[in-house]
Design a protein around this motif. Structure first.
Motif, PDB file in Angstrom:
ATOM      1  N   ALA A 249       0.755  -1.199   0.076  1.00  0.00           N
ATOM      2  CA  ALA A 249      -0.067  -0.174  -0.005  1.00  0.00           C
ATOM      3  C   ALA A 249       0.908   1.242  -0.033  1.00  0.00           C
ATOM      4  CB  ALA A 249      -1.001  -0.013   1.178  1.00  0.00           C
ATOM      5  N   ILE A 250       2.085   1.290   0.754  1.00  0.00           N
ATOM      6  CA  ILE A 250       2.965   2.278   0.959  1.00  0.00           C
ATOM      7  C   ILE A 250       3.431   2.608  -0.631  1.00  0.00           C
ATOM      8  CG2 ILE A 250       4.943   3.232   1.582  1.00  0.00           C
ATOM      9  CD1 ILE A 250       4.318   1.468   4.278  1.00  0.00           C
ATOM     10  N   ILE A 251       3.919   1.631  -1.133  1.00  0.00           N
ATOM     11  CA  ILE A 251       4.524   1.616  -2.721  1.00  0.00           C
ATOM     12  C   ILE A 251       3.500   2.172  -3.542  1.00  0.00           C
ATOM     13  CG2 ILE A 251       5.321   0.363  -4.459  1.00  0.00           C
ATOM     14  CD1 ILE A 251       7.487   0.690  -2.295  1.00  0.00           C
ATOM     15  N   LYS A 252       2.304   1.591  -3.581  1.00  0.00           N
ATOM     16  CA  LYS A 252       1.285   2.115  -4.332  1.00  0.00           C
ATOM     17  C   LYS A 252       1.054   3.590  -4.230  1.00  0.00           C
ATOM     18  CE  LYS A 252      -3.391   1.053  -5.757  1.00  0.00           C
ATOM     19  NZ  LYS A 252      -4.029   2.003  -5.012  1.00  0.00           N
ATOM     20  N   ALA A 253       0.915   4.119  -2.979  1.00  0.00           N
ATOM     21  CA  ALA A 253       0.540   5.339  -2.469  1.00  0.00           C
ATOM     22  C   ALA A 253       1.578   6.445  -3.029  1.00  0.00           C
ATOM     23  CB  ALA A 253       0.140   5.517  -1.137  1.00  0.00           C
ATOM     24  N   THR A 254       2.893   5.734  -2.718  1.00  0.00           N
ATOM     25  CA  THR A 254       3.952   6.703  -3.145  1.00  0.00           C
ATOM     26  C   THR A 254       4.056   6.901  -4.544  1.00  0.00           C
ATOM     27  OG1 THR A 254       5.414   5.584  -1.517  1.00  0.00           O
ATOM     28  CG2 THR A 254       6.521   6.630  -3.135  1.00  0.00           C
ATOM     29  N   ALA A 255       3.789   5.896  -5.601  1.00  0.00           N
ATOM     30  CA  ALA A 255       3.951   5.908  -7.012  1.00  0.00           C
ATOM     31  C   ALA A 255       2.751   6.907  -7.374  1.00  0.00           C
ATOM     32  CB  ALA A 255       3.746   4.457  -7.532  1.00  0.00           C
ATOM     33  N   GLU A 256       1.713   6.780  -6.672  1.00  0.00           N
ATOM     34  CA  GLU A 256       0.673   7.617  -7.217  1.00  0.00           C
ATOM     35  C   GLU A 256       0.968   9.266  -6.811  1.00  0.00           C
ATOM     36  OE1 GLU A 256      -2.898   4.275  -6.191  1.00  0.00           O
ATOM     37  OE2 GLU A 256      -2.722   6.222  -5.191  1.00  0.00           O
ATOM     38  N   LEU A 257       1.176   9.410  -5.633  1.00  0.00           N
ATOM     39  CA  LEU A 257       1.616  10.683  -5.203  1.00  0.00           C
ATOM     40  C   LEU A 257       2.847  11.375  -5.965  1.00  0.00           C
ATOM     41  CD1 LEU A 257       0.972  10.521  -1.360  1.00  0.00           C
ATOM     42  CD2 LEU A 257      -0.290  12.000  -3.128  1.00  0.00           C
ATOM     43  N   VAL A 258       3.611  10.664  -6.155  1.00  0.00           N
ATOM     44  CA  VAL A 258       4.619  11.127  -7.045  1.00  0.00           C
ATOM     45  C   VAL A 258       4.444  11.861  -8.158  1.00  0.00           C
ATOM     46  CG1 VAL A 258       5.941   9.327  -7.970  1.00  0.00           C
ATOM     47  CG2 VAL A 258       7.341  10.895  -7.009  1.00  0.00           C
ATOM     48  N   VAL A 259       3.415  11.215  -9.017  1.00  0.00           N
ATOM     49  CA  VAL A 259       2.944  11.568 -10.302  1.00  0.00           C
ATOM     50  C   VAL A 259       2.091  13.002  -9.808  1.00  0.00           C
ATOM     51  CG1 VAL A 259       1.625  11.063 -12.125  1.00  0.00           C
ATOM     52  CG2 VAL A 259       3.453   9.386 -11.341  1.00  0.00           C
ATOM     53  N   GLU A 260       1.339  12.701  -8.749  1.00  0.00           N
ATOM     54  CA  GLU A 260       0.331  13.924  -8.742  1.00  0.00           C
ATOM     55  C   GLU A 260       0.808  15.075  -8.287  1.00  0.00           C
ATOM     56  OE1 GLU A 260      -2.754  12.393  -6.122  1.00  0.00           O
ATOM     57  OE2 GLU A 260      -3.133  10.486  -7.248  1.00  0.00           O
TER      58      GLU A 260
END
Lengths: 195, 195, 195, 195
Positions: free
Chosen positions: B19-30
């Motif tokens: 979940a952390i990896i997923k959230a990080t990947a999303e937020l770094v793009v956003e």
DNA sequence: CACTAACCGAGACGGTACGTCTCGTCTTCAC
DNA sequence: GTGAAGACGAGACGTACCGTCTCGGTTAGTG
């Protein structure tokens, strides 16, 4: 004759500007770009923070001016060959990127520029303009000598040269080997020479 | 046979890590690399901040793993020529650097790595290792074909290729032209070919 | 004449201070002393946390000022007898300790003061000073009437009165019976009267 | 005969309980009540945190048991006078409140008890029960001697004595003067004696 | 010579993020 | 089921910066 609307109020104190630039240049070397704060610059320069923000819009602009505006753009010698000219040009890039202030500032500074649309659009004109002028001249001379054709992609070659030097020295942190400029220049020169 | 001393205590929950990896990947793009905060990642992943700090020492490590560990390293085809092989390799670099997450993360991430001695030392092994292996193989094949000598400087060529692509796309922000890989590869291939 | 060195920089905004005090007083009643956080006070007062820490060193100081500085110290009536005067004094202690804010704050607040050497040293001057002044006056009147000798231990009697009220109401949580002040005062008055 | 359903599973290890109580008593003196954490107790006792929470519901309960259950309740001597008996009783309160562990624990502990409705209701039975029994006996003897009437308010006198000692020593932090017990007892004794 | 406007150093302002700590619960393996 | 170990979600801690605002005071040109 251009007539300026008379400036009203107290004029800006050039000594403040100079003190800010000096403090910035010192602190970016001492602390690194990311750890350097505007407040610390103000304190070191004995200046209010507003005096900084009145002149520069933020850390990237300030550091850019402190580190990359003092650069002297000496003319390149005409060595008589494309490879020789390129070697001199690459060496000047190496010298520029290896200076302590530039080395401390460049990675973070370029990252901030790249992350801000307004600033990103100015990278070519700010960081690469002198190098592009010199590269254009080198290409002109090569074309006159018949070493190269007329359609050389200046921007792409420049990005390659600058990228190679920036990545090798600025990111990887490799020390510049004495023959580094020659080796890069030789590789690129042969790559763009007319066959 | 290696025998691990039985791990004690509650094991780390892989779902939290995912979940952390997923959230990080999303937020770094956003948000972009610089504006992305650990607290926001924790909130998006429904996870305590400690659960992040327990696994990664900070933002650079976290973003690196989120963005650059999922990469699949497909084998390069043997095109039969050095220039063809290099084109394929450069194209894979372009694809890697152009992916939305990588494009959003790379400049700031590399700046942070470059600014931290411990991390700087790992850039070659983390970001460049797969590319280096493939370049080594490309060089081997070229040497077997007689296209190149035995003393090719792998690291320098790799820094040049990666630096060119990173600078052109990541810093300048140029869109990748369709023939970009071919043009860079042609330039470098001729530069290193045996005469 | 005292001349203050001119204060430099932007002056502190009294409206911020007032908003912080108000928010603190509300939250200590709503949440209790231990559960009240500085961050919650800042949020309720629409103020940054630094604005609080700039004025107060921590929760004890903040709550003390919010709860015990607004107190009005009305003069005690001269009832004509030691017991009457003491009853009035004890009643004022009861009223002070029974107020919702004080009741919510006192046990935790005094515990924090008692646990911090610097603060512990100030308890007498902060919490007990008005009561001590009034008790001193009560004793003076009693001595003038001949009800008491000259060597009455003010601090010890005050600790006894305050301790009795604080323990009975603040710790045990007993509701103040209507004749509580009279009963305590009667007991102590007879105990210290001249025989 | 009552028959307990056989306890299932591994019985609780009394050595764990003892180690926890010992670690708590040590840490409350070393760190103070507020700064003492359950985690630190667990670490010092080489025990899991759950082993603590399985036996006590939280810090107040744990510290209460660690500090106030080992107390020995020696019988009070019959001194022959109300004042003498009271002096002995007050002295025992002073001794109890002055012990290092009690002094470190009491203010914060009582604040936590007072802030929690469930715990507040138990303060009389936990902290004051032995003292109340002894005070009741002292009053019985005084009434038999004719020194006092039959309607003495035990709880109020006890709150006054305990409050005076707790406030004077525990909150204000005054060192116990050698004649402190005598002075307090004298004051109260005369206050409640039959005229 | 007064007036006005912009600048100056200092530092307060509301806000956000940091990395650490503690809470009380949960989850593993070993006994 | 108890034990030690330690991960878990939650959230408070006090600090550092951000970029702006507000003081008293300075320094110029304008009327």
């Amino acid at each position: 004759m251009t007539s300026f609307p008379a400036e009203r109020g107290r004029p800006r104190d050039e000594r403040s500007s100079a003190a800010i630039i000096k403090a910035t240049a010192e602190l970016v070397v001492e602390s690194g770009y990311a750890a350097m704060s505007i407040g610390a610059v103000a304190a070191r320069a004995s200046v209010g923070k507003d005096t900084i923000y009145r002149r520069w819009s933020g850390k990237p602009e300030l550091v850019y001016e402190a580190v990359f505006t003092t650069t002297d753009t000496a003319d390149l010698p005409d060595t008589g060959t494309l490879q020789g000219d390129l070697t001199a040009l690459v060496q000047s890039l190496i010298d520029e990127f290896s200076a302590p202030q530039a080395a401390a500032a460049l990675p973070g500074l370029l990252a901030d520029f790249a992350a801000t649309p307004d600033l990103r659009a100015t990278i070519r004109s700010r960081f690469l303009k002198p190098a592009k002028e010199r590269l254009t001249e080198v290409f002109d001379r090569a074309q006159q000598r018949g070493e190269a054709g007329a359609d050389l992609p200046v921007d792409l070659v420049l990005d390659t040269l600058a990228g190679a030097v920036f990545f090798h020295l600025g990111i990887i942190g490799e020390r510049p080997a004495p023959d580094l400029a020659r080796r890069i220049a030789a590789m690129i020169a042969r790559g763009i020479e007319a066959r």
